[in-house]
Design a protein around this motif. Structure first.
Motif, PDB file in Angstrom:
ATOM      1  N   UNK A  35     -29.018 -61.696  -3.793  1.00 34.05           N
ATOM      2  CA  UNK A  35     -29.591 -62.929  -4.336  1.00 34.05           C
ATOM      3  C   UNK A  35     -28.495 -63.895  -4.778  1.00 34.05           C
ATOM      4  N   UNK A  36     -27.437 -63.359  -5.385  1.00 37.34           N
ATOM      5  CA  UNK A  36     -26.337 -64.211  -5.820  1.00 37.34           C
ATOM      6  C   UNK A  36     -25.611 -64.827  -4.630  1.00 37.34           C
ATOM      7  N   UNK A  37     -25.403 -64.037  -3.589  1.00 35.74           N
ATOM      8  CA  UNK A  37     -24.714 -64.543  -2.396  1.00 35.74           C
ATOM      9  C   UNK A  37     -25.503 -65.671  -1.747  1.00 35.74           C
ATOM     10  N   UNK A  38     -26.810 -65.509  -1.658  1.00 33.01           N
ATOM     11  CA  UNK A  38     -27.628 -66.550  -1.042  1.00 33.01           C
ATOM     12  C   UNK A  38     -27.703 -67.789  -1.921  1.00 33.01           C
ATOM     13  N   UNK A  39     -27.688 -67.599  -3.240  1.00 35.95           N
ATOM     14  CA  UNK A  39     -27.705 -68.754  -4.143  1.00 35.95           C
ATOM     15  C   UNK A  39     -26.420 -69.562  -4.011  1.00 35.95           C
ATOM     16  N   UNK A  40     -25.296 -68.874  -3.916  1.00 32.57           N
ATOM     17  CA  UNK A  40     -24.015 -69.563  -3.744  1.00 32.57           C
ATOM     18  C   UNK A  40     -23.977 -70.299  -2.408  1.00 32.57           C
ATOM     19  N   UNK A  41     -24.457 -69.620  -1.356  1.00 34.24           N
ATOM     20  CA  UNK A  41     -24.452 -70.242  -0.032  1.00 34.24           C
ATOM     21  C   UNK A  41     -25.351 -71.480  -0.001  1.00 34.24           C
ATOM     22  N   UNK A  42     -26.499 -71.405  -0.650  1.00 40.01           N
ATOM     23  CA  UNK A  42     -27.402 -72.548  -0.661  1.00 40.01           C
ATOM     24  C   UNK A  42     -26.806 -73.717  -1.432  1.00 40.01           C
ATOM     25  N   UNK A  43     -26.097 -73.423  -2.498  1.00 42.78           N
ATOM     26  CA  UNK A  43     -25.480 -74.495  -3.291  1.00 42.78           C
ATOM     27  C   UNK A  43     -24.313 -75.147  -2.549  1.00 42.78           C
TER      28      UNK A  43
END
Length: 597
Positions: free
Chosen positions: A443-451
């Motif tokens: 979840x953290x990896x996808x949040x960083x990628x989306x940002x």
């Protein structure tokens, strides 16, 4: 003796809290009385009256469970709100602007007819229209906007005015899904199973992602979960009310997204099972079917009133191929769903436990299995046989996978306790925390990628490297470039490449965009009419679908011809590719064309 037969202690042993009945100084208030009917061997009921037990206050464990649930819901809300304004004012998701344009157009036309029924998405569109009405009404009432026209103009200039409240609404629906997962899990396997399932869904990266975009998948999950809950109630009690509720939720689910119709198989299977056991539920099944159809038509009456548009939209949605999303048949699609979105969001151990739970459930809880598995299996088959495959189609299955994993953990913990002969109370908490580590990491990896989306990075590169007064063709909705000193072009199907700034100022309508799209799966350069292609030449070209067509040019030969023709003789200035866990979005190609007519 009679008390022992019905499982009650002798009357002489019944106390009232800490007050003894024999105490003369503290005589308690006589409790209410209950009537017990005892079945005798002669098939008659004898009636006896006993004092009802005192009302018990919630014990310490109950308060602890509620506290844990509250923490899980707060965690779910925090993860879904964090970074929810990603991309704005640019619009990275291609379907978000189409949903919002449709909702705004309903208000502009003073009509309840959405004019689009591809999903059909009616419930979502009505929610968006209501949000638009509230936001616009509040802005006008407070003097921020002079009138409705001023509000609509402001939204076209800065979509975040409406998109952010709409995304927050979807995020709230995502939290509701977590809560309903707890309720359904508790009903199937007990409180511990419900809490574990809710925790897993709260940190599921795929569920978090789609709780932050304006789509129908999260909302339809609510109605499907409610239908399963009603199906279990039907299996246990067979009340007419539960059949009515199941039909209501099926109808509302279908009005949100068509595939929700598969969940109707659960209450139907339960009704047939009850009939086979000698219950008179045939008429109740008919009531269920009537309630489902009635709820669908009440929620979306224009399915009948505007059936010609419905047929046209359904035909447009039934595409055999799509760049980057073409499926490969039932087994290939199911393997992709397992090894990509499910494995990526649950982790290997979590996915294995979900499989174990799916096997244990029909063995240990037959009633719940009959009420849940038929509709779920039908939905799995439906998305598996489709010509296309999308990660978002899996959303309604994520709560079920979380419940199955939680059920497996509680069952295995019981086995270990029985084997060891010890309480081992920390088994479930330790297992859950260990399993949540890869889920939170994903979840953290996808949040960083989306940002850190490639499209926003492309806009940043343009601001630094593209000279003022240049012309730019941009393939995605880069509204963040509108204030810049350039002439922006945007591809729009049969209209060719239109002036983006003029289109926004003129408040382009959804109907116009849909007509210009001409059934194309994407609004991109590949959908531009070939004779219109010369009007797309600009000094700089920012393409976000270039590699999709290049890598699949056999099936998309006509679309690839547009890209090859436009970029012939140009210079590739910059490539921005996604990086797992660091940068998200498509690969962006930025070309500079030496001369423009």
């Amino acid at each position: 003796m009679i008390c022992q037969r019905i499982g009650m202690p002798p009357i002489s042993t019944i106390g009232f809290g800490r007050t003894d009945v024999s105490s003369p100084s503290r005589v308690p208030k006589p409790p209410a009385r209950i009537t017990v009917r005892i079945f005798t061997p002669r098939h008659h009921f004898s009636t006896m009256t006993y004092p009802s037990p005192p009302v018990r206050k919630p014990d310490r464990d109950s308060w602890m469970q509620r506290g844990i649930l509250l923490l899980i819901l707060l965690l779910a809300a925090g993860l879904r709100v964090r970074g929810i304004g990603f991309g704005l004012p640019a619009l990275n998701d291609p379907d978000e602007p189409l949903f919002m344009m449709t909702a705004v157009e309903m208000l502009r036309n003073h009509s309840l007819n959405p004019g689009w029924f591809g999903h059909p998405g009616t419930i979502t569109l009505y929610c968006l229209a209501l949000i638009s009405l509230v936001v616009g009404g509040f802005g006008i009432a407070t003097g921020r906007y002079a009138d409705t026209d001023a509000f609509v103009s402001a939204v076209y200039a800065d979509p975040g005015i409406l998109f952010l409240p709409a995304r927050l609404c979807i995020a709230a629906c995502g939290v509701v899904c977590v809560y309903l997962t707890w309720r359904l899990g508790r009903r199937i396997g007990g409180t511990t199973t419900g809490l574990i399932a809710a925790a897993f869904l709260a940190v599921n990266s795929v569920h978090i992602d789609y709780s932050q975009v304006i789509r129908t998948d999260i909302q339809v999950s609510i109605f499907m979960l409610l239908c399963l809950f009603a199906s279990i109630a039907i299996a246990e009690k067979g009340r007419l009310r539960d059949y009515l509720l199941a039909g209501l939720f099926v109808g509302l689910g279908c009005a949100t997204k068509w595939p929700a119709a598969t969940i109707a198989l659960s209450p139907v299977a339960v009704g047939i099972w009850r009939i086979a056991r000698g219950n008179r539920d045939a008429r109740k099944l008919l009531v269920f079917a009537g309630a489902a159809v009635g709820a669908l038509l009440l929620a979306s009456p224009y399915l009948v009133l505007d059936y010609s548009t419905v047929l046209r939209n359904l035909t447009g949605e039934a595409r055999p191929i799509h760049p980057g999303a073409t499926g490969g048949g039932l087994l290939v699609n199911l393997r992709w769903y397992l090894t990509d979105p499910l494995l990526g969001s649950f982790g290997a151990a979590g996915l294995v436990l979900a499989g174990i739970g799916a096997v244990l459930l029909p063995v240990r809880n037959r009633v719940a299995a009959i009420a849940v598995l038929p509709g779920v299996a039908a939905f799995v088959m439906l998305i598996g046989i489709q010509a296309l495959r999308w990660e978002r189609w899996l959303i309604p299955l994520l709560p079920i996978a979380a419940i199955a994993a939680g059920y497996a953990i509680t069952c295995l913990a019981e086995v270990l306790r029985a084997w060891s002969g010890r309480p081992l109370r920390a088994l479930e908490p330790i297992a859950v925390l260990l399993l949540m580590v890869p889920m939170v990491s994903a979840a953290q990896a996808r949040a960083v990628a989306r940002a850190n989306d490639t499209r926003q990075l492309a806009s940043a590169w343009a601001r630094t490297h593209i000279p003022p007064e240049s012309s730019i063709l941009v393939e995605h909705a880069a509204i963040d470039l509108i204030p810049g000193p350039w002439r922006l072009l945007f591809p729009l199907g049969t209209a060719g490449c239109i002036d983006a700034r003029a289109a926004l100022a003129g408040r382009i309508r959804y109907g116009e965009a849909e007509n210009r799209r001409s059934g194309s799966p994407l609004v991109d350069l590949g959908s531009v009419a070939l004779f219109r292609l010369p009007g797309c030449r600009a000094r700089f070209v920012i393409l976000s679908h270039y590699d999709r067509y290049r890598d699949d040019r056999t099936r998309f030969a006509a679309e690839w011809q547009r890209y090859a023709e436009l970029t012939r003789g140009s210079t590739l200035r910059h490539v921005i590719a996604p990086v797992s866990g660091l940068r998200g979005g498509p690969t962006i190609y930025i070309f500079e064309i030496a001369s423009t007519p």
